[in-house]
Design a protein around this motif. Structure first.
Motif, PDB file in Angstrom:
ATOM      1  N   THR A  80       2.540  10.935  -8.606  1.00 32.00           N
ATOM      2  CA  THR A  80       3.792  10.971  -7.853  1.00 32.00           C
ATOM      3  C   THR A  80       4.343  12.393  -7.777  1.00 32.00           C
ATOM      4  OG1 THR A  80       4.325   8.703  -8.502  1.00 32.00           O
ATOM      5  CG2 THR A  80       6.151  10.065  -7.721  1.00 32.00           C
ATOM      6  N   HIS A 117       0.318   3.467  -7.133  1.00 35.37           N
ATOM      7  CA  HIS A 117      -0.883   4.243  -7.436  1.00 35.37           C
ATOM      8  C   HIS A 117      -1.517   3.796  -8.756  1.00 35.37           C
ATOM      9  CE1 HIS A 117      -3.644   7.601  -7.173  1.00 35.37           C
ATOM     10  NE2 HIS A 117      -3.405   7.873  -8.447  1.00 35.37           N
ATOM     11  N   THR A 162       0.837  -1.208   0.000  1.00 37.29           N
ATOM     12  CA  THR A 162       0.000   0.000   0.000  1.00 37.29           C
ATOM     13  C   THR A 162       0.872   1.258   0.000  1.00 37.29           C
ATOM     14  OG1 THR A 162      -0.084   0.171   2.417  1.00 37.29           O
ATOM     15  CG2 THR A 162      -1.750  -1.218   1.339  1.00 37.29           C
ATOM     16  N   GLU A 163       0.245   2.377  -0.329  1.00 34.94           N
ATOM     17  CA  GLU A 163       0.967   3.642  -0.308  1.00 34.94           C
ATOM     18  C   GLU A 163       1.432   3.988   1.101  1.00 34.94           C
ATOM     19  OE1 GLU A 163       0.206   8.351  -1.339  1.00 34.94           O
ATOM     20  OE2 GLU A 163      -0.854   6.844  -2.531  1.00 34.94           O
ATOM     21  N   ILE A 184       5.918   4.375  -5.436  1.00 33.71           N
ATOM     22  CA  ILE A 184       4.635   5.076  -5.521  1.00 33.71           C
ATOM     23  C   ILE A 184       4.046   5.185  -6.934  1.00 33.71           C
ATOM     24  CG2 ILE A 184       5.736   7.363  -5.482  1.00 33.71           C
ATOM     25  CD1 ILE A 184       3.262   8.310  -3.850  1.00 33.71           C
ATOM     26  N   GLN A 231       2.201  14.479  -5.381  1.00 32.58           N
ATOM     27  CA  GLN A 231       2.449  14.141  -3.977  1.00 32.58           C
ATOM     28  C   GLN A 231       3.782  14.715  -3.515  1.00 32.58           C
ATOM     29  OE1 GLN A 231      -0.814  13.298  -3.287  1.00 32.58           O
ATOM     30  NE2 GLN A 231       0.200  12.122  -1.696  1.00 32.58           N
ATOM     31  N   TYR A 268       4.516   2.061   1.764  1.00 36.62           N
ATOM     32  CA  TYR A 268       5.600   2.673   0.986  1.00 36.62           C
ATOM     33  C   TYR A 268       6.144   3.903   1.697  1.00 36.62           C
ATOM     34  CZ  TYR A 268       7.626   5.798  -2.520  1.00 36.62           C
ATOM     35  OH  TYR A 268       8.448   6.682  -3.178  1.00 36.62           O
TER      36      TYR A 268
END
Length: 326
Positions: A287, A244, A161-162, A240, A290, A165
């Motif tokens: 990415t 995603h 999962t993010e 990521i 974020q 990560y």
């Protein structure tokens, strides 16, 4: 971006030159072989970002003693130690465009030189006489080791999962940026408010920096990257942009991506297909967005400090983390 990088280098040339001197001056291993391997990783073109952060953050707190450069060298030794160990774990071939140390000197010597650099960093920090600095560095090394183990446990796992990560890169990367900035406040005997601000800046900058680094594996060629393109994926590292895109993809796209990810011997064409699917499913743009959000948080954290050229340099470094090509 080139203009931004050149400005950072020009405005901090004296500090960077002194950091280079301190890296050589504070090394002084007993054996020539240790020096040779250490120099192979230390002077292969690194950006000196972590030691520069410490020096600038200390200056922001009013501390301009030469000792800041000495402690700054410890940050680079810690970073170099992790690179030596990581390259062995990842069975890497290239680092910064040259052969990795273990391919030249063997695994045993490379591991032990990494251990030496770690010990040298701890020794330098102990010389500060500040128990808080020692605690920061010991917690840092513990976190980095745990992050590496966490990453190994989830190697090749497409269900990563993010949040997981973020936890991995917090421990593997962000804590070193955070420690460099926090140590600077401690040696400068800054207020708790300023110490927290620098800690937050370092953490957010470190997360953004690693996100962009992870993106490079899918957006650069080998000559630019300094290592094999797709190396992270071949090593089973889910980052990521992939995480995603897998989350956003429909079942057909996801199945195609998973098949490529799980094939360690994927072809160049398959890798290009994966990148195209990542772009289609927002992995690349997400990415960047974020990372940009973390950069803004990092800059906001410095609002407790008065405007100055030093603060502007730290702003520039945050912007560089996002805009850089390397």
């Amino acid at each position: 971006m080139n203009e931004l990088k050149q400005r950072i280098l020009a405005e901090n040339k004296a500090g960077l030159d002194e950091i280079e001197n301190q890296l050589s001056e504070n090394l002084k291993p007993y054996l020539d072989l240790v020096s040779e391997v250490a120099h192979h990783i230390l002077f292969a073109g690194g950006k000196r970002l972590r030691p520069l952060l410490l020096v600038l953050a200390a200056k922001l707190c009013g501390f301009q003693d030469k000792y800041a450069k000495t402690v700054a060298s410890a940050m680079e030794y810690l970073h170099a130690a992790t690179l030596l160990h990581d390259d062995i774990i990842d069975d890497a071939i290239l680092r910064r465009g040259q052969k990795v140390a273990h391919s030249l000197y063997g695994n045993a010597v490379t591991v032990l030189v990494g251990d030496f650099l770690l010990a040298r960093a701890l020794s330098i920090c102990a010389d500060s006489g500040k128990i808080k600095v020692i605690h920061i560095i010991s917690n840092l090394t513990e976190n980095m080791s745990t992050g590496e183990v966490h990453q190994l446990m989830r190697k090749g796992d497409v269900t990563l999962t993010e949040d997981e990560y973020i936890e991995v890169i917090r421990r593997k990367t962000a804590v070193l940026f955070q420690a460099a900035c926090t140590v600077s406040a401690v040696i400068a005997e800054a207020s708790p408010e300023k110490e927290q601000a620098l800690s937050d800046y370092g953490y957010d900058l470190g997360i953004a920096f690693q996100m962009i680094d992870d993106l490079f594996d899918y957006t650069m060629d080998t000559a630019e990257l300094g290592k094999e393109v797709g190396a992270d994926l071949r090593e089973g590292k889910l980052t990521i942009p992939v995480i995603h895109a897998l989350k956003q993809a429909d079942s057909a796209d996801r199945d195609q991506m998973v098949n490529i990810i799980k094939n360690e011997d994927f072809s160049v064409d398959e890798f290009k297909t994966l990148v195209a699917l990542m772009e289609k499913n927002d992995g690349i743009d997400y990415t960047i967005k974020q990372a940009a959000a973390y950069v803004e948080k990092a800059k906001e954290a410095l609002s407790v400090f008065k405007a100055s050229k030093t603060r502007d340099s730290l702003y520039d470094i945050a912007d560089y983390a996002l805009a850089r090509r390397l």
